[in-house]
Design a protein around this motif. Structure first.
Motif, mmCIF file in Angstrom:
data_model
loop_
_atom_site.group_PDB
_atom_site.id
_atom_site.type_symbol
_atom_site.label_atom_id
_atom_site.label_comp_id
_atom_site.label_asym_id
_atom_site.label_seq_id
_atom_site.Cartn_x
_atom_site.Cartn_y
_atom_site.Cartn_z
ATOM 1 N N UNK A 1 50.965 43.335 51.781
ATOM 2 C CA UNK A 1 52.341 43.315 52.299
ATOM 3 C C UNK A 1 52.341 43.449 53.822
ATOM 4 N N UNK A 2 51.521 44.336 54.328
ATOM 5 C CA UNK A 2 51.448 44.518 55.787
ATOM 6 C C UNK A 2 51.023 43.231 56.485
ATOM 7 N N UNK A 3 50.145 42.456 55.832
ATOM 8 C CA UNK A 3 49.647 41.230 56.451
ATOM 9 C C UNK A 3 50.563 40.038 56.225
ATOM 10 N N UNK A 4 51.662 40.266 55.503
ATOM 11 C CA UNK A 4 52.575 39.163 55.220
ATOM 12 C C UNK A 4 52.077 38.253 54.119
ATOM 13 N N UNK A 5 51.052 38.694 53.376
ATOM 14 C CA UNK A 5 50.506 37.868 52.303
ATOM 15 C C UNK A 5 51.173 38.164 50.969
ATOM 16 N N UNK A 6 52.018 39.208 50.936
ATOM 17 C CA UNK A 6 52.751 39.565 49.723
ATOM 18 C C UNK A 6 54.188 39.887 50.146
ATOM 19 N N UNK A 7 55.073 38.901 50.078
ATOM 20 C CA UNK A 7 56.452 39.156 50.505
ATOM 21 C C UNK A 7 57.094 40.202 49.592
ATOM 22 N N UNK A 8 57.715 41.204 50.181
ATOM 23 C CA UNK A 8 58.354 42.259 49.386
ATOM 24 C C UNK A 8 59.855 42.272 49.651
ATOM 25 N N UNK A 9 60.583 42.835 48.690
ATOM 26 C CA UNK A 9 62.044 42.870 48.748
ATOM 27 C C UNK A 9 62.511 43.658 49.974
ATOM 28 N N UNK A 10 63.362 43.057 50.804
ATOM 29 C CA UNK A 10 63.877 43.822 51.955
ATOM 30 C C UNK A 10 64.962 44.799 51.503
ATOM 31 N N UNK A 11 65.192 45.858 52.294
ATOM 32 C CA UNK A 11 66.270 46.787 51.955
ATOM 33 C C UNK A 11 67.620 46.124 52.144
ATOM 34 N N UNK A 12 68.650 46.671 51.480
ATOM 35 C CA UNK A 12 69.999 46.126 51.676
ATOM 36 C C UNK A 12 70.630 46.776 52.890
ATOM 37 N N UNK A 13 69.956 46.606 53.996
ATOM 38 C CA UNK A 13 70.429 47.095 55.286
ATOM 39 C C UNK A 13 70.181 45.971 56.274
ATOM 40 N N UNK A 14 70.988 45.904 57.317
ATOM 41 C CA UNK A 14 70.725 44.853 58.296
ATOM 42 C C UNK A 14 69.388 45.088 58.990
ATOM 43 N N UNK A 15 68.685 44.031 59.267
ATOM 44 C CA UNK A 15 67.456 44.153 60.024
ATOM 45 C C UNK A 15 67.768 44.545 61.455
ATOM 46 N N UNK A 16 66.773 45.080 62.136
ATOM 47 C CA UNK A 16 67.017 45.508 63.513
ATOM 48 C C UNK A 16 67.229 44.306 64.428
ATOM 49 N N UNK A 17 67.954 44.549 65.503
ATOM 50 C CA UNK A 17 68.199 43.504 66.497
ATOM 51 C C UNK A 17 67.036 43.455 67.488
ATOM 52 N N UNK A 18 66.809 42.286 68.049
ATOM 53 C CA UNK A 18 65.733 42.190 69.036
ATOM 54 C C UNK A 18 66.101 43.031 70.256
ATOM 55 N N UNK A 19 65.125 43.625 70.877
ATOM 56 C CA UNK A 19 65.432 44.374 72.097
ATOM 57 C C UNK A 19 65.872 43.429 73.207
ATOM 58 N N UNK A 20 66.692 43.954 74.093
ATOM 59 C CA UNK A 20 67.191 43.173 75.230
ATOM 60 C C UNK A 20 66.126 43.106 76.310
#
Lengths: 475, 396
Positions: A327-346
């Protein structure tokens, strides 16, 4: 006299037991452990960790920093500038990436040894293969940093005597940008070419230095082609007991970082043994040609004590489950939380606040109050990256968005003043309590819109460097 | 704090409040129309009789047009305000001060929030461009640090603490169960609440306020004009707001067992209202129970219990609807959920019903008829860095 003034090595905290691979992937695996970069680590953050140790206890200010990796966090944008900011190097210090191959890491080291003034060479890599593949098990993650310079900059610990380089174009290992894993040609072809190149480079370098194989105290053969490396070592004329351990069983091959890491292991061993001056160490790498550098240790080496010895890091660490690793390597996609993802920093906000964001520099008011983040009303800056503190309050957040939930979070009171509520890393939720000791580590909090959000986290101070006898600086 | 207050100069003469719920079939416009319509009717006025409007919403709309468009207000001053979870109360405060100043004869404070349309769990803050170093922890996790800190400081065992927090949740659910405007109308026994799994620190989902959509509104006039609208106005005795400087987050002496901003705003409000013994003088308090440990600590900060004793008073039922000082008799954020911009005015709506004797008998507070003052309280932010609002209203 020009050579190595200092070093740092970094192995991530997590270890994958290779025997756990086969049960899931159906194939692959093996014995021993490989190091695994945490979800919040990349080649830049690991490189910073190694470089921080390389710069501890030296007064030398690098005039340039080279950053080498096969897995850059960014393309187009220079990753070395992130390290430059995190290390709080001088504005006049140049920062360059050497990206793409193990060979480029040797090029960076060569540039550092050839440069004027102190030069920091960082090599860092995350090695990943497809599940069940040979590279997955054989690879490892880690970083090494070497501070190159002359005796005008500080005591040289190992002097460069010679460098030989052979260039040859042939196809052995390759990876299209963006691909999750390397491809390799059948093994025998590369083995034949590399073995010949390695032996020739070794001979050329020794000849330049006026030495023979029998003079070599340690021969290090690095490079991802393990069979070729073994063949070169066997054919070198250097006795088997003088061939360096490639750390396959306890770390894995760390790609671009591996030549530096193996050199650090050898220098550290020599220092620990109190080696007399004049020990000959040859670092030979096989990657798109061959490079051989001949080093001679000095009398200063025996007195040198690394802040966070590689030997201790090899023994430390905690397991990571194979599924978590995937999962850490992106080789096993896991269910995201039902929360908005973080915004990119400015970008402007990050640039304005770079001392805080990258360097963890707070402020100190006239009344002595330390403020984190810094207040524009305080005149004095207050560097915090090297400070340690104590957990005053603690919580585990199973609701917050995280690339690897749950979030373990602490309010940390620093010994020298200041309080920072901060995310913790390299810790399991049951492994931390109020009153525990915390040190700071540079990490990647998340990535949004392709922007890596770098900042600092706390991690349990696990004793590394706590007993540094010379009371080296806290960087 | 050198505030003069506006004691007895402004009266609330009409109020409205929607049910707080998952309003899948209503938007911001419909909720605003419902709450405003009920408040207009309650005061016996039309939208044109109201001279100026203050709309509280945290992130369901921008500018006064969020209100003027659905209500079709023409040529009216409409101001949108935001102050974290005290947003609805801030709207009330601004409208009250505008009336007290003499600038307007009739003002409306209205708050609304559509929380459930986001598709996410819990409350989520509107992203503001920053350097990426801000904490991304949930409010639940930040407030979860209060419970062990309180327990450690006052020698409450982990088991006792668990019971105290469950007792707070059970009380508010029991009150909400009797209230048709509440979202959650089911009683929850203490034992069941105690057994819930933790989601943030030691807190379970049932230690957290619910999430809901809703709106609430009030019509305000000068006190001397109140009789024209109702025979039973609510007189505003005090309005106090404190925005903390955030020092608790960076100050190692801050220990998470108190919210200094709440204590400061309470002291100011009591001074404005001339209240010296809140525990004896208040008929009820509607407080910001965003999480169960929040309610525990802020009852002490509001002076409803002595330091270190609130947990005992919770266990002995002092804050129950039939206790000596009912706290959150309508069910609180716990049973209502927390549409940010509406919550402060929802609290005021409960004071409106209870002090005027309009709450139905099955959910009437024990102090009904014997005391004439009510307190409402909001906080927004995190322990160590918050805004706090306290109002005191009365019928005489």
């Amino acid at each position: 006299m020009r050579g190595i003034l200092g070093w740092g090595a970094y192995l991530p905290y997590r270890r994958l037991d290779r025997s756990t691979i086969r049960a899931v992937a159906g194939t692959g695996g093996g014995t021993g452990h490989r190091t695994v970069a945490s979800y919040d680590e990349d080649t830049t953050t690991m490189g910073v960790a190694a470089a921080r140790d390389a710069l501890r206890g030296t007064a030398a200010r690098p005039r340039a920093v080279w950053f080498a990796t096969t897995v850059p966090a960014y393309l187009d944008k220079t990753n070395a500038t992130v390290a430059h900011a995190a290390l709080r190097l001088d504005r006049t210090a140049a920062a360059y990436d050497a990206v793409g191959s193990v060979h480029s890491a040797m090029g960076a080291l060569r540039a550092g040894l050839d440069a004027d003034g102190p030069c920091l060479v960082i090599a860092s890599d995350v090695r990943t293969g497809l599940p069940g593949g040979a590279d997955e098990a054989a690879g490892g993650d880690g970083a090494a940093a070497l501070l190159a310079g002359s005796d005008r900059d500080g005591p040289v610990l190992a002097e460069r005597l010679a460098w030989a380089s052979l260039t040859e174009e042939f196809l052995d290992r390759w990876r299209i940008p963006g691909a999750a894993a390397s491809r390799t040609w059948e093994e025998r072809f590369g083995e034949t070419r590399y073995t010949a190149l390695g032996l020739e480079a070794f001979k050329l370098a020794l000849g330049d230095a006026g030495l023979e194989a029998g003079d070599v105290a340690t021969l290090i053969v690095a490079g991802p082609h393990a069979r070729a490396a073994r063949a070169v070592a066997a054919g070198s004329g250097v006795p088997a007991v003088r061939i360096a351990d490639r750390l396959d069983g306890r770390a894995g091959d760390t790609g671009a970082a591996h030549p530096g890491l193996l050199l650090v292991a050898e220098l550290e061993r020599a220092a620990a043994e109190g080696a007399e001056a004049g020990r000959i160490v040859v670092l030979l790498t096989l990657s798109d040609g061959a490079d051989a550098v001949v080093l001679r240790t000095t009398g200063a080496l025996a007195a040198h004590r690394p802040y966070r010895p590689l030997a201790e890091q090899l023994e430390a660490g905690a397991p990571v489950a194979y599924g978590t690793y995937l999962a850490w390597r992106g080789l096993l996609p896991v269910e995201p939380p039902r929360r908005p993802g973080p915004a990119r920093p400015s970008a402007p906000a990050a640039a304005r606040n770079r001392d805080w964001k990258f360097g963890l520099v707070g402020s100190r008011g006239e009344d002595g109050t330390v403020r984190l983040p810094p207040s524009p009303l305080d005149a004095a800056r207050h560097p915090m990256a090297g400070e340690t503190g104590t957990v005053a309050a603690l919580t585990v957040d199973r609701l917050a968005h995280s690339p690897s939930p749950p979030v373990v979070f602490a309010v940390v009171d620093f010994d020298g003043g200041g309080r920072l509520p901060v995310e913790l890393t390299d810790v399991d939720e049951s492994g931390i309590a109020v009153g525990d000791r915390i040190e700071m580590t540079f990490r990647r909090l998340f990535t949004a819109d392709g922007v890596h959000n770098y900042f600092w986290k706390g991690r349990p101070a696990r004793g590394a460097g706590q007993a540094a006898p010379d009371g080296e600086g806290t960087g | 704090m050198p505030s003069h207050g506006i004691r007895d100069r402004v009266a609330i003469v009409g109020m409205g409040c929607t049910r707080f719920a998952e309003h899948w079939d209503k938007g911001v416009d419909e909720l605003l129309l419902d709450a405003a319509g009920e408040a207009f009717a309650s005061a016996g006025v039309t939208r044109d009789d109201v001279d100026a409007y203050w709309l509280g919403t945290a992130q369901s709309g921008m500018s006064g047009m969020t209100l003027s468009r659905p209500l079709r207000l023409r040529g009216k001053p409409v101001t949108r305000v935001e102050n974290y979870c005290a947003t609805g109360s801030e709207a009330l405060r601004q409208a009250a001060y505008a009336v007290a100043s003499g600038a307007y004869d009739v003002a409306m404070a209205i708050g609304v929030e559509k929380v459930k349309d986001s598709g996410y769990q819990g409350l989520n803050a509107f992203p503001i461009p920053d350097d990426g170093t801000q904490r991304t922890l949930t409010a639940a996790a930040m407030f979860s640090m209060v419970a062990p800190a309180y327990a450690r400081r006052y020698g409450v065992s982990e088991t006792e603490m668990r019971t105290v927090l469950a007792r707070i949740a059970a009380k508010n659910h029991a009150n909400g169960a009797r209230n048709p405007r509440a979202q959650f109308r089911k009683e929850m026994p203490v034992e069941r609440l105690r057994a819930m799994p933790a989601v943030a620190g030691g807190l379970s989902v049932f230690d957290c306020a619910g999430v809901a959509d809703g709106a609430a509104a009030a019509v305000l006039v000068r006190a001397e004009d109140a009789a024209r609208y109702t025979g039973r106005p609510l007189l505003i005795k005090a309005l106090s707001l404190v925005a903390g400087d955030g020092s608790g987050v960076t100050d190692p002496s801050y220990d998470y067992t108190s919210f200094p901003e709440v204590a400061a705003s309470a002291a100011d409000a009591y001074a404005q209202a001339g209240v010296t013994a809140p525990r004896e003088e208040l008929a009820m308090a509607e407080v910001h129970d965003c999480f169960t440990p929040t309610e525990l600590v802020l009852t002490e900060d509001l002076g409803l219990a002595d330091r270190g004793t609130a947990w005992k008073r919770v266990l002995s039922g002092d804050f129950d609807r039939d206790g000596e000082l009912p706290v959150n008799p309508d069910g609180g954020l716990k049973a209502f959920g927390h549409p940010v911009g509406a919550s402060g005015l929802r609290m005021m709506f409960e004071a409106w019903l209870q002090l005027r004797g309009e709450a139905p008998p099955e959910r009437r507070i024990s102090t009904s008829g014997s005391r004439s003052l009510a307190l409402t309280h909001n906080l927004g932010g995190y322990p160590g860095e918050m805004v706090s609002f306290v109002s005191i209203v009365g019928t005489s």
